[in-house]
Design an enzyme around this catalytic site. Sequence first.
Site: not given
Length: 454
Positions: A10-13, A126, A129, A133, A184, A202
Amino acid sequence: MGVKLGILGLGTVGTGTVQLLQDKTGRHPLLQEIEICRVGVRSLDKPRAVELSTDVVTTDLEAIVNDPAVDIIVEVMGGLEPARSLILKALSNGKHVVTANKAVIARFGAEIFTTANQAGVYVMLEAAVGGGIPVIQPLKQSLSVNRIQAVTGIVNGTTNYILTRMQTEGSNFSDVLADAQHLGYAEADPTADVDGLDAADKIAILASLGFGGRINLKDVYTEGIRQVSKTDIAYAEKLGFVIKLLAIAKRITSSEEDRETRGYGDAQKFYLSPLSVRVHPTLVPKAHPLASINGVYNAILVEGEPIGQVMFFGPGAGAGATASAVTSDILNLAASLKSQKVSTDNQSKIGSLNPLLACGHHEYSQIVPMAELITRFYARFLTNDQPGVIGKLGTCFGNYGVSLESIVQTGFQGELAEIVVVTHDVREGNFRQALAEIESLEAVESIPSLLRVL
């Protein structure tokens, strides 16, 4: 019946994904059928930007991947372990996995996809990478009928930001890196970004999807941007180029006779024909589609037959962009589960997997050594200011079949003359041999820069 998610991280993403899943208004109606069942975190006491009931949040990640009520595991915790082990356990338990973890996929993809295929479940990546996008699914589906010839990308926003500012401001690498860390855009430890390791992960994934063979990460040539100087950026500008950190995967084409000799005579073997897979700073002609991609943005250029060139462009990182990719994978899986009503019987599941969503290749692609690469080069020499130096350089290059597009003395650094060379296409091994001879010349003080040209 709804689709139940177990989210690891439950971090940034992770936070961005939960926010997107909770804010359903105006989005795809299938989101209404997706339920956040469990969320795994490191600490229960940490303040959160999202509201979740206390019975949903837990520090017991093993319990989430073992929970029979969970249909899909969403791995957004990052790192190699325990992410790898949890992904494998989830797959073994018959759960589909959505992950944004390019490092795990690049290093352990063979193990992960083999486990997924044996269990009859999907691994969706998805978000691994290019941030938001959409490039993974197009390579697996929309472009799958094309013979892909090359995948070339700017796939790391940090390095692209640094190089863009060096170009526009004439600044040094170290100064821009320090500012990027302060803003940052770069991590406190920027190694993975500036040394090209993130981009290598990637392009290994993209090459595997584009060319239908697994990629051994250790075979991916990786060079970062620490040695790129403002001097080289200025010379590149004068020559009609910009410098970008490119991740390149390219099919090595050859004559029919040579292909037969190599053992790539039939269609399947040609599909697994040799590849060049590499990451390095590159002089890109200003007219090239990737030359104008600046700042933290990413872009991936796919070249194939019959499609020609297709470029995917957008934000390569950030909570919103990555959460968009993660959630699109969740939605794809939810749609698949709803339409297929996959049986819990393992054999039935294997038989019902959509081959355009699953991983269907098992052989490793042959990666051609860098010495065999055919490319152009830019090199900068510092020499003693004496007559005949340029002629001696030309002779050394000629001894190894290196044809020069241009060779000019650009000025002086102190008492040393600065000479810049751009070659025509040359075998890298030959070029390196010529450089070794040049370095032994008494008149040559150093070779401060060596870059490939697209």
